[in-house]
Scaffold this motif. Structure first.
Motif, PDB file in Angstrom:
ATOM      1  N   GLU A  68       0.842  -1.195   0.000  1.00 14.64           N
ATOM      2  CA  GLU A  68       0.000   0.000   0.000  1.00 14.64           C
ATOM      3  C   GLU A  68       0.872   1.238   0.000  1.00 14.64           C
ATOM      4  O   GLU A  68       1.927   1.260   0.652  1.00 14.64           O
ATOM      5  N   PRO A  69       0.496   2.300  -0.692  1.00 11.47           N
ATOM      6  CA  PRO A  69      -0.668   2.305  -1.578  1.00 11.47           C
ATOM      7  C   PRO A  69      -0.357   1.596  -2.897  1.00 11.47           C
ATOM      8  O   PRO A  69       0.799   1.584  -3.331  1.00 11.47           O
ATOM      9  N   LYS A  70      -1.404   1.032  -3.509  1.00 15.29           N
ATOM     10  CA  LYS A  70      -1.188   0.333  -4.774  1.00 15.29           C
ATOM     11  C   LYS A  70      -0.753   1.315  -5.849  1.00 15.29           C
ATOM     12  O   LYS A  70       0.147   1.031  -6.647  1.00 15.29           O
ATOM     13  N   TYR A  71      -1.377   2.490  -5.874  1.00 19.41           N
ATOM     14  CA  TYR A  71      -1.013   3.556  -6.811  1.00 19.41           C
ATOM     15  C   TYR A  71      -0.595   4.776  -6.007  1.00 19.41           C
ATOM     16  O   TYR A  71      -1.235   5.142  -5.016  1.00 19.41           O
ATOM     17  N   LEU A  72       0.469   5.414  -6.440  1.00 12.47           N
ATOM     18  CA  LEU A  72       0.987   6.603  -5.773  1.00 12.47           C
ATOM     19  C   LEU A  72       1.208   7.689  -6.821  1.00 12.47           C
ATOM     20  O   LEU A  72       1.903   7.467  -7.817  1.00 12.47           O
ATOM     21  N   ASN A  73       0.598   8.856  -6.612  1.00 18.70           N
ATOM     22  CA  ASN A  73       0.774   9.984  -7.520  1.00 18.70           C
ATOM     23  C   ASN A  73       1.692  11.029  -6.928  1.00 18.70           C
ATOM     24  O   ASN A  73       1.840  11.130  -5.697  1.00 18.70           O
ATOM     25  N   SER A  74       2.279  11.834  -7.789  1.00 19.73           N
ATOM     26  CA  SER A  74       3.055  12.985  -7.326  1.00 19.73           C
ATOM     27  C   SER A  74       2.169  13.909  -6.497  1.00 19.73           C
ATOM     28  O   SER A  74       0.958  13.988  -6.722  1.00 19.73           O
ATOM     29  N   PRO A  75       2.743  14.632  -5.556  1.00 21.62           N
ATOM     30  CA  PRO A  75       1.962  15.637  -4.822  1.00 21.62           C
ATOM     31  C   PRO A  75       1.730  16.855  -5.711  1.00 21.62           C
ATOM     32  O   PRO A  75       2.327  16.987  -6.786  1.00 21.62           O
TER      33      PRO A  75
END
Length: 627
Positions: free
Chosen positions: A221-228
């Motif tokens: 976790e997390p499965k998907y991680l985006n830029s801030p």
């Protein structure tokens, strides 16, 4: 920054429009112009022309028209300033000088863009090298080809806290932290944000990398991680794949919104390139406005699970205040447990196209959601539904759209909560008239049931039907055989009925058009003039088909219904009497269920008869309003 008309004219003059358009649209020489198939609508015969001398394009099929800047904003989906900047850079023109603060901000952004571009390149190199073996295996398991991975510039971030930081050390830690590529914890050295993830670049409308999405390779976790959020990236204003989807959407005349970037990539690989996705958030007002620049009615394709449907409803509510004439949303619900990626893998693009062929309008989605929100068994609960729908409609800013929604919701409530009468099917030769279901009790008809049937039809309703037939003689022939099976209890009415039917038959043989006045005249010669006249004076009868004036089509429809009820009631009464006697003789669950069913059927007939009276009241009310 102020752009003078002279600067914009010079920019247009330095831009080869045919070369600009020719990057994405095939053009051929046609005299002094260039010609091709229009990129704004589907066509097989070219009707799209580009004139370099005059600096404009025009389609004779869909009337698309504009210059180089308009091409960048309409076909590429760029904001005006971004379009001007890109054209100026290609043409070698310097933009007008900015103030000191704007210039410093632009220089900072330039450095961030370069850092993000270099990061994307480094991630791609890692995917294609030894370190990317596991990531390539994931792509293979997901059915993503090497060509698709290249198209979307996919990459890999090694599971390390400092490899990217080292690779991009020339930019310095502060800029890499500002770009979102490093995480800064107070009192500690910055370290790589993305580690051990498949990397997907996120681009702006001009195709520049501004952020990344990272998918974990295994469990975690997390499965998907985006830029801030950064100076380049605002997730609430960005749609993944907008730079590629906008041209495809204008050609396909639709834009699709799916839940995630892996869905976008799978659809593109299947040949559906007009899909975008929000980035881990519900659709925002800014994203909706961006979508509406491309298509008047974007199609939201969310998963069929609870989370997907909740997201669809949130988008529907968020869009409501922003609706305008012709501008809305539509919805496609995917099968339970499947997302677009699953669907195209199982059935190819055809499976997705089948769903897209019948999208659900926004108003239907709202109605269904509110209908299912709470029970509707009591008047208070139904009033609650109407209140909720009214509040939804009241939130629409555009007055004309708001009025249409209010009217539509009222019509739906009226239809949903008004008992629906069963349509009458006229009798046809060779077929039996309507009968209720067979009695469960077997054996001969009891004497009580026979007495009920032999008592005949309701004489009050029979009078009304007879009056209606004299008012509308053309209806007699339509129901001849059904009417012939009726048993009239009243002797005078029975004889009059037989005379009316005989006259209609005689008239049919002579191929005459029997009207009401002619029918009454002939009946008077046969001694039925007084009773026929009395029936036609019966304006007090509460039915549209007995009235002298009114809607002819409605009267005929109501007369059909009255005849159906007239035939059905004696049969229901007879079978109910037999079921009741059977229950008194020997109680069984089967006999009880049959009795209950017949009671409900009798009540339904009474309701249908009451609806006929209401139909007349409605007609009178409309007549009064018209006067």
């Amino acid at each position: 920054m102020s752009l003078s008309p002279a600067f914009l004219d010079e920019l247009r003059a330095r831009t080869s429009l045919s070369a600009l358009i020719g990057k994405t649209t095939k053009l051929q020489k046609a005299g002094r112009e260039m010609r091709g198939c229009c990129p704004f609508h589907n066509e097989k015969t070219p009707s799209f022309y580009v004139n370099d001398d005059k600096g404009f394009y025009h389609c004779f099929g869909c009337s698309a028209h504009g210059d180089a800047i308009r091409w960048m904003t309409d076909q590429r989906g760029l904001p005006f300033m971004d379009a001007v900047k890109e054209l100026a850079q290609t043409a070698g023109m310097e933009l007008p000088a900015m103030d000191r603060q704007s210039a410093a901000k632009a220089e900072r952004a330039k450095g961030l863009h370069e850092a993000m571009t270099d990061a994307a390149t480094w991630f791609t190199e890692q995917l294609n090298g030894l370190a990317g073996t596991e990531a390539r295996a994931l792509l293979d398991r997901r059915g993503i080809s090497a060509e698709t991975a290249r198209t979307f510039d996919m990459g890999f971030a090694p599971d390390s806290r400092g490899k990217l930081k080292t690779a991009l050390k020339d930019y310095g830690d502060p800029m890499l932290v500002e770009s979102g590529m490093l995480i800064q914890v107070e009192g500690k050295e910055p370290y790589d944000r993305f580690r051990g993830r498949l990397m997907i670049p996120i681009r702006d409308a001009r195709g520049r990398t501004i952020a990344f999405g990272g998918r974990i390779l295994d469990q975690g976790e997390p499965k998907y991680l985006n830029s801030p959020d950064t100076p380049l990236f605002d997730k609430g204003r960005t749609l993944y794949n907008l730079d590629r989807a906008a041209p495809a959407a204008r050609k396909a005349d639709r834009v699709l919104v799916v839940e995630g970037y892996m869905d976008v990539i799978a659809l593109a690989q299947a040949g559906i390139g007009e899909a975008v996705a929000p980035l881990g958030t519900a659709l925002t007002e800014h994203q909706l406005e961006r979508l509406w620049r491309i298509s008047d009615v974007p199609i939201l394709c969310f998963d069929g699970d609870a989370a997907g449907q909740k997201a669809a409803l949130r988008a529907a509510h968020r869009a409501l205040p922003m609706l305008a004439p012709g501008r809305s949303l539509s919805f496609v619900t995917l099968p339970q447990g499947q997302d677009p990626d699953d669907l195209v893998k199982a059935g190819g693009a055809a499976a997705m196209e089948k769903l897209l062929a019948e999208p659900q309008p926004l108003v239907d989605r709202l109605w269904q959601a509110e209908l299912a929100a709470e029970p509707l068994d009591t008047p208070e609960q139904r009033a609650g539904l109407k209140r909720r729908l009214g509040e939804l409609a009241a939130g629409i800013a555009d007055a004309s759209v708001r009025s249409e929604y209010q009217s539509d919701f009222r019509r739906r409530c009226d239809t949903h909560f008004t008992p629906q009468r069963k349509p009458f099917v006229p009798f046809q030769r060779g077929k039996q008239p309507w009968r209720p279901g067979p009695a469960i009790t077997s054996g001969p008809v009891t004497s009580e049931a026979k007495a009920v049937r032999d008592s005949g039809i309701d004489p009050v309703l029979a009078k009304a039907v007879l009056a209606g037939l004299i008012r509308h003689p053309a209806e007699i022939a339509r129901h001849m055989e059904v009417l012939g099976s009726l048993r009239l209890a009243d002797g005078a009415l029975g004889r009059l009925f037989e005379a009316v039917v005989d006259l209609a038959l005689e008239d049919k043989r002579k191929a005459n058009a029997l009207d009401s006045a002619h029918l009454v005249t002939i009946l008077a010669r046969s001694g039925f003039g007084e009773v026929a006249t009395d029936l036609l004076r019966a304006d007090a009868m509460p039915y549209t088909f007995t009235q002298r004036l009114g809607d002819e089509a409605r009267a005929r429809e109501d007369l059909d219904e009255a005849i159906a009820i007239l035939i059905a009631r004696p049969e229901v009464d007879a079978q109910l009497a037999q079921a009741t006697q059977a229950m008194q003789t020997r109680f069984t669950d089967e006999a009880f269920e049959r009795q209950v069913a017949l009671v409900k059927e009798k009540q339904a007939l009474e309701m249908r008869l009451a609806n006929l009276c209401q139909s007349n009241e409605d007609a009178r009310s409309l007549g009064s309003e018209g006067n």
